[in-house]
Design a protein around this motif. Structure first.
Motif, PDB file in Angstrom:
ATOM      1  N   PHE A  78       0.831  -1.198   0.000  1.00  0.00           N
ATOM      2  CA  PHE A  78       0.000   0.000   0.000  1.00  0.00           C
ATOM      3  C   PHE A  78       0.869   1.253   0.000  1.00  0.00           C
ATOM      4  CE2 PHE A  78      -2.508   3.373   1.913  1.00  0.00           C
ATOM      5  CZ  PHE A  78      -3.708   3.249   1.251  1.00  0.00           C
ATOM      6  N   TRP A  79       1.842   1.299   0.893  1.00  0.00           N
ATOM      7  CA  TRP A  79       2.701   2.482   0.994  1.00  0.00           C
ATOM      8  C   TRP A  79       3.580   2.646  -0.230  1.00  0.00           C
ATOM      9  CZ3 TRP A  79       1.413   6.374   3.672  1.00  0.00           C
ATOM     10  CH2 TRP A  79       0.692   6.211   4.849  1.00  0.00           C
ATOM     11  N   SER A  80       4.106   1.567  -0.771  1.00  0.00           N
ATOM     12  CA  SER A  80       4.921   1.690  -1.979  1.00  0.00           C
ATOM     13  C   SER A  80       4.055   2.102  -3.168  1.00  0.00           C
ATOM     14  CB  SER A  80       5.678   0.398  -2.277  1.00  0.00           C
ATOM     15  OG  SER A  80       4.807  -0.634  -2.649  1.00  0.00           O
ATOM     16  N   GLY A  81       2.813   1.635  -3.199  1.00  0.00           N
ATOM     17  CA  GLY A  81       1.889   2.051  -4.249  1.00  0.00           C
ATOM     18  C   GLY A  81       1.567   3.528  -4.169  1.00  0.00           C
ATOM     19  N   LEU A  82       1.357   4.033  -2.973  1.00  0.00           N
ATOM     20  CA  LEU A  82       1.052   5.453  -2.778  1.00  0.00           C
ATOM     21  C   LEU A  82       2.242   6.325  -3.153  1.00  0.00           C
ATOM     22  CD1 LEU A  82      -1.033   7.498  -1.838  1.00  0.00           C
ATOM     23  CD2 LEU A  82      -0.158   7.213   0.481  1.00  0.00           C
TER      24      LEU A  82
END
Length: 129
Positions: A78-82
């Motif tokens: 999720f954080w890498s996607g954001l």
């Protein structure tokens, strides 16, 4: 060791939203081209693609894992996607302003905003508020 349950991209729940965003981006070009000119038409599509491509990146990265055993993988993805979405959006806007000439800036931002709003509105309608 965490078990990672990968989901194919086209089976993600957000995939229909991405298809709708892409369709809206392309459909917005028709009235822009007819009412203004070809530059406005491709600027609207370009703005829509600048919104769509990072959204597709985010969906792919953030929602590729599921299940309670994949909690760590879900949070990391999720954080890498954001982060990737933000960087990709900035890079695509920079490229559009540097590479694409002539460019209708109002059309570019209109396409970007309308595709973003399409995603938000479709999620609200899918969940029934």
């Amino acid at each position: 060791m965490a078990i990672r349950n990968r989901i194919p991209f086209w089976q993600l729940e957000a995939f229909p939203v991405l298809l709708l965003q892409l369709a809206v981006s392309l459909l917005l070009a028709v009235p822009a081209t007819l009412l203004l000119d070809a530059v406005a038409g491709y600027s609207v599509v370009l703005g829509g693609c600048i919104a769509w491509l990072p959204n597709a990146w985010f969906v792919r990265k953030a929602f590729m894992y599921q299940g309670a055993r994949s909690v760590t993988a879900v949070i990391q993805s999720f954080w890498s996607g954001l982060a990737g979405k933000m960087i990709l959006t900035a890079v695509l806007f920079a490229l559009a302003f540097v590479v694409v000439q002539p460019l209708n800036v109002a059309g570019l931002f209109a396409g970007f905003v309308l595709v973003q709003l399409t995603g938000a509105a479709s999620l609200l309608l899918m969940k029934g508020f």
